[in-house]
Design a protein around this motif. Sequence first.
Motif, mmCIF file in Angstrom:
data_model
loop_
_atom_site.group_PDB
_atom_site.id
_atom_site.type_symbol
_atom_site.label_atom_id
_atom_site.label_comp_id
_atom_site.label_asym_id
_atom_site.label_seq_id
_atom_site.Cartn_x
_atom_site.Cartn_y
_atom_site.Cartn_z
ATOM 1 N N LEU A 294 -2.683 12.945 17.536
ATOM 2 C CA LEU A 294 -1.483 13.347 16.793
ATOM 3 C C LEU A 294 -0.195 12.873 17.466
ATOM 4 O O LEU A 294 0.772 12.549 16.799
ATOM 5 C CB LEU A 294 -1.454 14.865 16.633
ATOM 6 N N LYS A 295 -0.209 12.820 18.792
ATOM 7 C CA LYS A 295 0.997 12.433 19.520
ATOM 8 C C LYS A 295 1.410 11.005 19.207
ATOM 9 O O LYS A 295 2.592 10.694 19.221
ATOM 10 C CB LYS A 295 0.771 12.606 21.027
ATOM 11 N N ASN A 296 0.445 10.139 18.968
ATOM 12 C CA ASN A 296 0.780 8.723 18.761
ATOM 13 C C ASN A 296 0.462 8.227 17.359
ATOM 14 O O ASN A 296 0.377 7.037 17.129
ATOM 15 C CB ASN A 296 -0.012 7.867 19.758
ATOM 16 N N VAL A 297 0.271 9.145 16.448
ATOM 17 C CA VAL A 297 -0.233 8.734 15.144
ATOM 18 C C VAL A 297 0.816 7.945 14.346
ATOM 19 O O VAL A 297 2.008 8.232 14.422
ATOM 20 C CB VAL A 297 -0.709 9.966 14.346
ATOM 21 N N GLU A 298 0.351 6.923 13.642
ATOM 22 C CA GLU A 298 1.239 6.168 12.772
ATOM 23 C C GLU A 298 1.063 6.620 11.324
ATOM 24 O O GLU A 298 0.136 7.367 11.020
ATOM 25 C CB GLU A 298 0.934 4.677 12.909
ATOM 26 N N ASP A 299 1.931 6.168 10.466
ATOM 27 C CA ASP A 299 1.841 6.568 9.065
ATOM 28 C C ASP A 299 0.466 6.226 8.506
ATOM 29 O O ASP A 299 -0.142 5.234 8.870
ATOM 30 C CB ASP A 299 2.950 5.894 8.247
ATOM 31 N N TRP A 300 0.027 7.092 7.618
ATOM 32 C CA TRP A 300 -1.348 7.041 7.135
ATOM 33 C C TRP A 300 -1.416 6.223 5.837
ATOM 34 O O TRP A 300 -0.787 6.590 4.843
ATOM 35 C CB TRP A 300 -1.803 8.489 6.911
ATOM 36 N N GLN B 23 0.822 -1.206 0.000
ATOM 37 C CA GLN B 23 0.000 0.000 0.000
ATOM 38 C C GLN B 23 0.858 1.258 0.000
ATOM 39 O O GLN B 23 2.045 1.199 0.293
ATOM 40 C CB GLN B 23 -0.899 0.020 1.258
ATOM 41 N N TRP B 24 0.185 2.382 -0.298
ATOM 42 C CA TRP B 24 0.858 3.685 -0.206
ATOM 43 C C TRP B 24 0.620 4.298 1.174
ATOM 44 O O TRP B 24 -0.487 4.229 1.699
ATOM 45 C CB TRP B 24 0.315 4.646 -1.257
ATOM 46 N N PHE B 25 1.668 4.889 1.705
ATOM 47 C CA PHE B 25 1.561 5.520 3.026
ATOM 48 C C PHE B 25 2.066 6.962 2.982
ATOM 49 O O PHE B 25 2.922 7.306 2.159
ATOM 50 C CB PHE B 25 2.379 4.741 4.055
ATOM 51 N N LEU B 26 1.526 7.766 3.880
ATOM 52 C CA LEU B 26 2.040 9.123 4.070
ATOM 53 C C LEU B 26 2.703 9.204 5.434
ATOM 54 O O LEU B 26 2.085 8.887 6.460
ATOM 55 C CB LEU B 26 0.901 10.158 3.970
ATOM 56 N N ARG B 27 3.968 9.616 5.417
ATOM 57 C CA ARG B 27 4.702 9.765 6.672
ATOM 58 C C ARG B 27 4.042 10.819 7.535
ATOM 59 O O ARG B 27 3.740 11.920 7.077
ATOM 60 C CB ARG B 27 6.134 10.211 6.373
ATOM 61 N N MET B 28 3.846 10.524 8.799
ATOM 62 C CA MET B 28 3.078 11.425 9.637
ATOM 63 C C MET B 28 3.901 12.191 10.668
ATOM 64 O O MET B 28 3.412 13.155 11.256
ATOM 65 C CB MET B 28 1.974 10.646 10.358
ATOM 66 N N ASP B 29 5.134 11.790 10.913
ATOM 67 C CA ASP B 29 5.872 12.409 12.028
ATOM 68 C C ASP B 29 5.975 13.934 11.933
ATOM 69 O O ASP B 29 5.585 14.661 12.829
ATOM 70 C CB ASP B 29 7.247 11.755 12.188
ATOM 71 N N LYS B 30 6.469 14.416 10.778
ATOM 72 C CA LYS B 30 6.669 15.867 10.626
ATOM 73 C C LYS B 30 5.330 16.601 10.569
ATOM 74 O O LYS B 30 5.153 17.650 11.179
ATOM 75 C CB LYS B 30 7.456 16.150 9.340
ATOM 76 N N LYS C 148 -7.915 18.189 23.272
ATOM 77 C CA LYS C 148 -7.269 17.013 23.866
ATOM 78 C C LYS C 148 -7.395 15.799 22.938
ATOM 79 O O LYS C 148 -6.461 15.029 22.768
ATOM 80 C CB LYS C 148 -7.918 16.714 25.218
ATOM 81 N N VAL C 149 -8.581 15.661 22.350
ATOM 82 C CA VAL C 149 -8.813 14.565 21.407
ATOM 83 C C VAL C 149 -7.822 14.677 20.249
ATOM 84 O O VAL C 149 -7.245 13.690 19.791
ATOM 85 C CB VAL C 149 -10.254 14.629 20.871
ATOM 86 N N TYR C 150 -7.641 15.894 19.818
ATOM 87 C CA TYR C 150 -6.749 16.208 18.700
ATOM 88 C C TYR C 150 -5.289 15.912 19.056
ATOM 89 O O TYR C 150 -4.604 15.180 18.346
ATOM 90 C CB TYR C 150 -6.982 17.680 18.373
ATOM 91 N N PHE C 151 -4.859 16.443 20.183
ATOM 92 C CA PHE C 151 -3.467 16.224 20.601
ATOM 93 C C PHE C 151 -3.184 14.741 20.842
ATOM 94 O O PHE C 151 -2.150 14.228 20.434
ATOM 95 C CB PHE C 151 -3.159 17.005 21.883
ATOM 96 N N ASP C 152 -4.074 14.069 21.534
ATOM 97 C CA ASP C 152 -3.850 12.660 21.875
ATOM 98 C C ASP C 152 -3.645 11.806 20.631
ATOM 99 O O ASP C 152 -2.819 10.910 20.610
ATOM 100 C CB ASP C 152 -5.023 12.102 22.692
#
Length: 706
Positions: free
Chosen positions: A407-413, A371-378, A401-405
């Motif tokens: 984004l803090k742990n998000v994996e590549d999309w 699959q194709w992924f988008l890097r999410m870290d930056k 808070k929902v938003y921050f929580d």
Amino acid sequence: MPELPKVYDPKKVEDKIYHLWQKSGFFNPDKLPKTKNRKQKIKNYCIVIPPPNITGSLHMGHALNATIQDILIRWRRLQGYKTLWLPGTDHASIATQNAVEKELKKEDKTRFDLGKEKFLERVWQWKIKYGSLILEQLKKLGCSLDWSRTRFTLDNGYAKAVETAFLHYYKKGWVYKGKRVVNWCLRCQTSLSDLEIEYKGEGGKLWYIRYPLKTKSLRLQAKSYIVVATTRPETMLGDTAVAVNSNDKRYKKLVGKEIILPLTNRQIPIIADKAVDLKFGTGAVKVTPAHDRVDYQIGRRHNLKILQVIDETGKIINVENYQGLKALEARERIVEDLASLGLIEKIEDYDHQVPVCYRCGTVIELIPSEQWFLRMDKLAKMAIKAAKLGQVRFFPKRWEKVYFDWLKNVEDWCISRQLWWGHKIPIKGENDVLDTWFSSALWPFATLGWPEKAKSLKLKAKNDLNRFYPADVLSTDRGIINLWVARMIFSGMEFMKRPPFKDVYIHATVLTKEGKRMSKSLGTGVDPINLIKKYGADATRFGIVWQVMGGQDIRFVEDNIVMGRKFCNKIWNASRFVLMSKPAQIHTDLDFLGSQGGFAQLRKITVADRRILKALEKTMELVDNDLESFRFGPASRKLYNFFWHDFCDIYIEKTKSQEDKKNTQRILLYVLLTSLKILHPFVPFITEEIYQKLPIKDKKKCLMVG
RNA sequence: GGGCGGUUGGCGCAAUGGUUAGCGCGUUCGCUUGACGUGCGAAAGGUUAUAGGUUCGAAUCCUAUACCGCCCACCA
């Protein structure tokens, strides 16, 4: 002046008034009449509508959100801002494809029966039908959207934006292709991102299975085994290890040894990993890197083989004896086979959460897939920063808070989908389409002409892109804070260097009276169009907004719409009263309260006169304050109390006995006119209709631009 | 498992530590006064989920408990 009917009849007014507005051109900010304020450059105000999915008609949740946005837009327009509320619809790749497939099912067909080309024709027909239906509904509700700028997330210009964004990420190396364990919907036959799966509670079982240790003596082998617990015995066919926690004293000696995997007789190692919970089950876990997220991670840490045993149709592959069986059939057979070998230690009842597709509810299978992924870290960092710096503010604040929580742990999309309806991945030889949210993430600037107008943006040319980006407000549902809002924010940061809106208003969720979610499939949905037919658009708007308090959910009760209708009738009849006395014309911009003249010059002003003027002034101020911070319910209550109580019950009654008729008529007319202006954002049709009948010297074409 | 929100007259909801806890709908009683009976005036109806605590003062702040709802999560 013709006699007005005693009862306000919205049916005779609404279509006529909407037509008047459209003809005026004032929905388009470029065609607004010049005023003092509009000459100033900074006075732009923009809202981008969350584009409704073209999957069907709108419900009360949409009606509430549309009303909220229209109130803000009309309020700012009346204040002299150059307002743009940009309309559009979303192609909603997976949701729409499913909706059309459902329709096909009634004809006993699948999309594969039609073939891709014919199927897509069918979807375009659907789009034409439902897309325009939705826009019609918004018109019925009175929404002052600039229809000349209507966009669709799959129109030609938009496709250009999607392609540009994708290639931009691709060149940066942030978009990449790779084989990963992904969520796979067995019905839709596509991958899904983590946000597109839901969990459904299921009463399942927990099987405790004996995995024999490899020993030199066959005799011993029968006696020594390690017991693992699992909810999905069929995945054991793909096990490539058994893991225990490195701190688990029970298994310390076994780490590094091997077991003989029953039914396949493969040798697999016992490993130690931090992800294993000592307290759950036996503390030993079977590791299936191909079909479990955690196991995949464990596999990567320990360099385990990824052995796929379930394919994208949910059938067993790569294992002879069970080849071709559906996963659940395989489960039964495997449990039987294990039992006959004496390898089932025990079976417990166990409730757990099963992942299902958020669009069709089918169980999700985890399978390894390219699959194709988008890097999410930056991107995630940028999005977090924008909110931390206050460039984007959430109302109510707790939603950040929902938003921050997330984004803090998000994996590549995972952005590729194996669907037919959607944006094609702009790489040669790729037939797959993009996640629908990849395109909606670009909405706030793609709708304004990006990337075509980006060049002129640099030149500071006057175009929509720099005039209306960023938008002032995004009003939306809490359910898509991460799915959509977060992704718009990082897309805006990446492509426009600024977040796409200043304020994110998370509106109330509309529930049924019983506190259940409104849903068409459950039969609990309420169609706003029926309410509009029954009570009128203004009553529907006022009634629903009346219930918007402090970010709480709304239990919809029709009583409030009834109240809205009564209120409209009250406005109507108070106006009739004022008009029946045939007052002399007054000047719109006459500043009655200011030092310029007006009432300061009136000689005989009564206590009642002074009171109503004071109350009016106060109400204007308080309503403005409420709208500044999205307090729609309190604002509507203040308007209601002022108009009904202060104006009608007290002042109008008083005027019946006031001696100076001329003065009284002027004040009555002034208070009515000003009330109509502050009421207009909430109840636009009736206020416009009355305005058109008022004796005003320099009357504008519409109250809308009053 | 973690987090968030809610619980106030029959129903849906207000009340920013400070008079007698308000509003809409409903209920009862009285009004055919020339804007409106989709109206006007009046009335009944509440120990603010429970138990503690802080305070001169608590629906409001704190701590538990119960129930309802939502979101997140890799306990197989």
